[in-house]
Scaffold this motif. Structure first.
Motif, PDB file in Angstrom:
ATOM      1  N   GLY A  26       0.845  -1.324   0.001  1.00  0.00           N
ATOM      2  CA  GLY A  26       0.150   0.716  -0.159  1.00  0.00           C
ATOM      3  C   GLY A  26       0.816   0.993   0.297  1.00  0.00           C
ATOM      4  N   SER A  27       2.304   1.388   0.392  1.00  0.00           N
ATOM      5  CA  SER A  27       3.059   2.562  -0.099  1.00  0.00           C
ATOM      6  C   SER A  27       3.136   3.096  -1.710  1.00  0.00           C
ATOM      7  CB  SER A  27       4.597   2.044   0.460  1.00  0.00           C
ATOM      8  OG  SER A  27       5.091   0.904  -0.445  1.00  0.00           O
ATOM      9  N   ASN A  28       2.532   2.612  -2.059  1.00  0.00           N
ATOM     10  CA  ASN A  28       2.592   3.443  -3.659  1.00  0.00           C
ATOM     11  C   ASN A  28       1.072   2.685  -4.654  1.00  0.00           C
ATOM     12  OD1 ASN A  28       5.746   4.385  -4.820  1.00  0.00           O
ATOM     13  ND2 ASN A  28       6.049   2.839  -3.454  1.00  0.00           N
ATOM     14  N   ARG A  29       0.961   4.035  -5.435  1.00  0.00           N
ATOM     15  CA  ARG A  29      -0.354   4.079  -5.870  1.00  0.00           C
ATOM     16  C   ARG A  29      -0.053   4.718  -7.450  1.00  0.00           C
ATOM     17  NH1 ARG A  29      -4.777   4.260  -2.527  1.00  0.00           N
ATOM     18  NH2 ARG A  29      -3.188   3.445  -1.877  1.00  0.00           N
ATOM     19  N   ILE A  30      -1.023   4.456  -8.310  1.00  0.00           N
ATOM     20  CA  ILE A  30      -1.265   5.009  -9.581  1.00  0.00           C
ATOM     21  C   ILE A  30      -2.624   4.772 -10.507  1.00  0.00           C
ATOM     22  CG2 ILE A  30       0.296   3.227 -10.863  1.00  0.00           C
ATOM     23  CD1 ILE A  30       2.093   6.474 -12.084  1.00  0.00           C
ATOM     24  N   GLN A  31      -2.686   5.759 -11.182  1.00  0.00           N
ATOM     25  CA  GLN A  31      -4.176   5.941 -11.485  1.00  0.00           C
ATOM     26  C   GLN A  31      -3.421   5.423 -12.745  1.00  0.00           C
ATOM     27  OE1 GLN A  31      -5.948   9.066 -11.077  1.00  0.00           O
ATOM     28  NE2 GLN A  31      -8.327   7.843 -10.689  1.00  0.00           N
ATOM     29  N   LEU A  32      -4.374   3.821 -14.088  1.00  0.00           N
ATOM     30  CA  LEU A  32      -4.008   3.792 -15.051  1.00  0.00           C
ATOM     31  C   LEU A  32      -5.864   4.081 -15.873  1.00  0.00           C
ATOM     32  CD1 LEU A  32      -3.338   0.318 -14.472  1.00  0.00           C
ATOM     33  CD2 LEU A  32      -2.003   2.456 -15.034  1.00  0.00           C
ATOM     34  N   LYS A  33      -5.657   4.865 -16.781  1.00  0.00           N
ATOM     35  CA  LYS A  33      -6.940   5.882 -17.950  1.00  0.00           C
ATOM     36  C   LYS A  33      -7.083   4.366 -18.574  1.00  0.00           C
ATOM     37  CE  LYS A  33      -9.008   9.271 -19.824  1.00  0.00           C
ATOM     38  NZ  LYS A  33      -9.129  10.500 -20.159  1.00  0.00           N
ATOM     39  N   LEU A  34      -7.941   4.204 -19.010  1.00  0.00           N
ATOM     40  CA  LEU A  34      -8.342   3.377 -20.069  1.00  0.00           C
ATOM     41  C   LEU A  34      -8.823   4.009 -21.437  1.00  0.00           C
ATOM     42  CD1 LEU A  34     -10.797   0.436 -18.509  1.00  0.00           C
ATOM     43  CD2 LEU A  34      -8.733   0.617 -18.514  1.00  0.00           C
ATOM     44  N   ILE A  35      -7.864   3.621 -22.167  1.00  0.00           N
ATOM     45  CA  ILE A  35      -8.014   4.425 -23.508  1.00  0.00           C
ATOM     46  C   ILE A  35      -8.815   3.637 -24.624  1.00  0.00           C
ATOM     47  CG2 ILE A  35      -6.461   5.482 -25.636  1.00  0.00           C
ATOM     48  CD1 ILE A  35      -5.590   6.707 -22.599  1.00  0.00           C
ATOM     49  N   ALA A  36      -8.671   2.448 -25.157  1.00  0.00           N
ATOM     50  CA  ALA A  36      -9.318   1.869 -26.055  1.00  0.00           C
ATOM     51  C   ALA A  36      -9.439   0.400 -25.892  1.00  0.00           C
ATOM     52  CB  ALA A  36      -8.747   2.338 -27.062  1.00  0.00           C
ATOM     53  N   ARG A  37     -10.092  -0.420 -26.054  1.00  0.00           N
ATOM     54  CA  ARG A  37     -10.035  -1.892 -25.722  1.00  0.00           C
ATOM     55  C   ARG A  37      -9.310  -3.136 -27.425  1.00  0.00           C
ATOM     56  NH1 ARG A  37     -14.484  -4.160 -23.160  1.00  0.00           N
ATOM     57  NH2 ARG A  37     -15.833  -2.863 -23.667  1.00  0.00           N
ATOM     58  N   LYS A  38      -9.020  -3.684 -27.449  1.00  0.00           N
ATOM     59  CA  LYS A  38      -7.968  -4.123 -28.631  1.00  0.00           C
ATOM     60  C   LYS A  38      -8.174  -5.197 -27.808  1.00  0.00           C
ATOM     61  CE  LYS A  38      -3.824  -2.737 -28.985  1.00  0.00           C
ATOM     62  NZ  LYS A  38      -2.003  -2.418 -28.532  1.00  0.00           N
ATOM     63  N   ASP A  39      -7.752  -6.149 -29.526  1.00  0.00           N
ATOM     64  CA  ASP A  39      -8.217  -7.955 -29.439  1.00  0.00           C
ATOM     65  C   ASP A  39      -7.654  -8.465 -28.532  1.00  0.00           C
ATOM     66  OD1 ASP A  39      -5.548  -7.636 -30.133  1.00  0.00           O
ATOM     67  OD2 ASP A  39      -5.699  -8.894 -32.282  1.00  0.00           O
ATOM     68  N   GLU A  40      -8.545  -9.606 -28.122  1.00  0.00           N
ATOM     69  CA  GLU A  40      -7.878 -10.689 -27.164  1.00  0.00           C
ATOM     70  C   GLU A  40      -7.713 -10.216 -25.694  1.00  0.00           C
ATOM     71  OE1 GLU A  40      -3.950 -12.455 -28.756  1.00  0.00           O
ATOM     72  OE2 GLU A  40      -5.383 -13.931 -30.137  1.00  0.00           O
ATOM     73  N   GLY A  41      -8.698  -9.201 -25.603  1.00  0.00           N
ATOM     74  CA  GLY A  41      -9.361  -8.885 -24.405  1.00  0.00           C
ATOM     75  C   GLY A  41      -7.949  -7.843 -23.137  1.00  0.00           C
ATOM     76  N   ARG A  42      -7.359  -6.754 -24.319  1.00  0.00           N
ATOM     77  CA  ARG A  42      -6.177  -6.576 -24.141  1.00  0.00           C
ATOM     78  C   ARG A  42      -6.650  -5.139 -24.159  1.00  0.00           C
ATOM     79  NH1 ARG A  42      -1.678  -7.200 -28.509  1.00  0.00           N
ATOM     80  NH2 ARG A  42      -3.984  -7.438 -29.874  1.00  0.00           N
ATOM     81  N   TRP A  43      -5.650  -4.192 -23.213  1.00  0.00           N
ATOM     82  CA  TRP A  43      -6.490  -2.831 -22.874  1.00  0.00           C
ATOM     83  C   TRP A  43      -4.541  -1.547 -23.290  1.00  0.00           C
ATOM     84  CZ3 TRP A  43     -11.178   0.208 -22.672  1.00  0.00           C
ATOM     85  CH2 TRP A  43     -11.895  -0.613 -22.367  1.00  0.00           C
ATOM     86  N   GLN A  44      -4.978  -0.489 -24.236  1.00  0.00           N
ATOM     87  CA  GLN A  44      -4.644   0.530 -23.916  1.00  0.00           C
ATOM     88  C   GLN A  44      -4.886   1.432 -23.220  1.00  0.00           C
ATOM     89  OE1 GLN A  44      -4.841   2.946 -27.531  1.00  0.00           O
ATOM     90  NE2 GLN A  44      -2.876   3.875 -27.544  1.00  0.00           N
ATOM     91  N   VAL A  45      -3.851   1.441 -22.488  1.00  0.00           N
ATOM     92  CA  VAL A  45      -3.962   1.939 -21.050  1.00  0.00           C
ATOM     93  C   VAL A  45      -2.727   3.524 -20.618  1.00  0.00           C
ATOM     94  CG1 VAL A  45      -5.151   0.378 -19.584  1.00  0.00           C
ATOM     95  CG2 VAL A  45      -2.482   0.978 -19.764  1.00  0.00           C
ATOM     96  N   ARG A  46      -2.782   4.422 -20.460  1.00  0.00           N
ATOM     97  CA  ARG A  46      -1.894   5.203 -20.242  1.00  0.00           C
ATOM     98  C   ARG A  46      -1.616   6.143 -18.339  1.00  0.00           C
ATOM     99  NH1 ARG A  46      -3.957   9.167 -23.089  1.00  0.00           N
ATOM    100  NH2 ARG A  46      -2.448   8.821 -24.875  1.00  0.00           N
ATOM    101  N   PRO A  47      -0.690   5.738 -17.780  1.00  0.00           N
ATOM    102  CA  PRO A  47      -1.030   6.204 -16.171  1.00  0.00           C
ATOM    103  C   PRO A  47      -0.829   7.562 -16.379  1.00  0.00           C
ATOM    104  CG  PRO A  47       1.688   5.765 -17.298  1.00  0.00           C
ATOM    105  CD  PRO A  47       0.358   5.270 -18.475  1.00  0.00           C
ATOM    106  N   LEU A  48      -1.081   7.640 -15.521  1.00  0.00           N
ATOM    107  CA  LEU A  48      -1.375   9.109 -14.693  1.00  0.00           C
ATOM    108  C   LEU A  48      -0.484  10.168 -13.888  1.00  0.00           C
ATOM    109  CD1 LEU A  48      -5.995   9.723 -14.629  1.00  0.00           C
ATOM    110  CD2 LEU A  48      -4.467   9.647 -17.267  1.00  0.00           C
ATOM    111  N   GLN A  49       0.278  10.780 -14.816  1.00  0.00           N
ATOM    112  CA  GLN A  49       1.446  11.292 -14.107  1.00  0.00           C
ATOM    113  C   GLN A  49       1.233  12.216 -13.880  1.00  0.00           C
ATOM    114  OE1 GLN A  49       4.692   8.453 -16.237  1.00  0.00           O
ATOM    115  NE2 GLN A  49       5.692   9.692 -14.392  1.00  0.00           N
ATOM    116  N   SER A  50       1.868  13.119 -12.329  1.00  0.00           N
ATOM    117  CA  SER A  50       1.427  14.557 -12.339  1.00  0.00           C
ATOM    118  C   SER A  50       2.939  15.147 -12.898  1.00  0.00           C
ATOM    119  CB  SER A  50       1.835  14.949 -10.540  1.00  0.00           C
ATOM    120  OG  SER A  50       2.427  14.575 -10.437  1.00  0.00           O
ATOM    121  N   GLU A  51       2.799  16.192 -13.245  1.00  0.00           N
ATOM    122  CA  GLU A  51       3.959  16.880 -13.969  1.00  0.00           C
ATOM    123  C   GLU A  51       5.228  17.203 -13.097  1.00  0.00           C
ATOM    124  OE1 GLU A  51       3.425  21.097 -14.863  1.00  0.00           O
ATOM    125  OE2 GLU A  51       1.323  20.856 -16.256  1.00  0.00           O
TER     126      GLU A  51
END
Length: 366
Positions: free
Chosen positions: A130-155
């Protein structure tokens, strides 16, 4: 059962059917932890020319190597690809596996959760303590259950993709080891000692048996150590889903053979040495780069499926672990050493209580 009967049974096997690549394995032979020391694993040596099988240990490997041989290793590095978190919109639990980084510098992942994920949704991934966390935003669904995601980092967050994964992820052990739940020591043991190119979702397990000392002893004997890269990906975790091998679509994995490695192997050939591939990933990489008939520098995604009837151009000797039934890796071994020979070797390995799969023992095919 007479030898004639055994030969007749093998003769009737259809090598294009994945059901043919099966063997009985007691569950207790699936290794749940590595050997106390890497090179203390057992080594089953199979000589294709004589048919002889010898029982040894991995530290005996030097006895089977010759000056001018070229040992080719896969230097890919396993990243902490196992991710756990919650869906921010529903609070539901989510588990995922990092597969790689695409050309847009977004992540490719595969995950499972209750309900249906939607583009635009966010998932908060948290590490085990529980000492580290980050948000992942789902961008687009791909084939075979895969997703394109973006880690949401601050500047203000300067971390690279690999540093983020190191902070929030855990070792992606296969499900047959500790039910996929890694321990602290797995960070070091589920990694080869020469790994230096991050990107794999699973270890090239044949290389796990090498120690720095054993590699140095190889060099002192006159054996060249060459490197390739293949980032082990999604296909490692997926069984063949069709019965006929010629209908199977092989998963793509990124691999590379550099000019230096090509030159090292050419020098080996010129001096009557043997090319010894450490692991099936190294075989796939070298043979992908040799499809013209001659090994050349190569970089890109390989979809090469090696099965009986394949003509090998690059590899003379293979070091490998014992693989799952119904797997593309067992099919590859049958192409390299012969179906009957491999199935008999596996039968002997079970009889002799070898340890199987990722943390298990090794086989040397001469």
């Amino acid at each position: 059962m007479s030898s004639t009967t055994v030969e007749l049974e093998f003769y009737m096997v259809d090598l294009n059917l994945i059901s043919s690549y099966a063997y009985d394995l007691p569950e207790e032979l699936i290794a749940q932890s590595p050997a106390e020391k890497r090179d203390q694993s057992r080594l089953l040596v199979f000589n294709r020319n004589t048919g002889e099988r010898t029982h040894a240990h991995f530290f005996n490997l030097l006895e089977y190597l010759q000056p001018n041989d070229c040992l080719v290793v896969n230097r890919t590095k396993v990243v902490p690809a196992r991710l756990r978190g919650v869906r921010d919109q529903t609070g539901g639990k989510w588990e995922g596996l990092f597969l790689g980084i695409d050309s847009e510098q977004t992540w490719e992942i595969i995950g499972k959760t209750r309900g249906k994920l939607q583009p635009g949704e966010t998932i908060t991934v948290v590490n085990d303590d529980g000492s580290n966390r980050i948000q992942l935003k789902l961008i687009a669904r791909k084939d075979e259950g895969r997703w394109q995601v973006r880690p949401l980092q601050s500047e203000e967050d300067p971390r690279t993709h690999w540093e983020i994964l190191d902070a929030i992820g855990s070792v992606p052990l296969p499900p047959y080891i500790q039910h996929g739940h890694a321990q602290a020591e797995d960070r070091e043991r589920y990694q080869t000692v020469y790994a230096n190119q991050p990107g794999a979702a699973a270890a090239p397990t044949a290389g796990l048996h090498f120690t720095p000392e054993l590699l140095e002893q190889c060099r002192q004997k006159g054996v060249t150590i060459a490197e390739v890269t293949l980032h082990v990906g999604l296909g490692t975790f997926r069984p063949i889903g069709v019965e006929k091998l010629d209908e199977h679509t092989m998963h793509a994995e990124w691999c590379e053979v550099q000019e230096e490695t090509v030159q090292q192997i050419q020098h080996c050939r010129e001096n009557n040495g043997r090319v010894i591939a450490v692991g099936t990933t190294t075989v796939r990489t070298l043979e992908t780069a040799s499809q013209s008939g001659t090994l050349q520098p190569w970089q890109g995604e390989s979809t090469l499926f090696i099965r009986p009837g394949f003509k090998f151009h690059a590899v003379d000797v293979l070091i490998t672990n014992f693989h799952l039934p119904h797997s593309t890796l067992l099919v590859m071994l049958s192409a390299f050493a012969g179906y009957e020979e491999i199935m008999e070797t596996y039968r002997i390995a079970v009889e002799e209580r070898y340890r199987f799969f990722s943390y298990g023992d090794a086989m040397l095919i001469l």
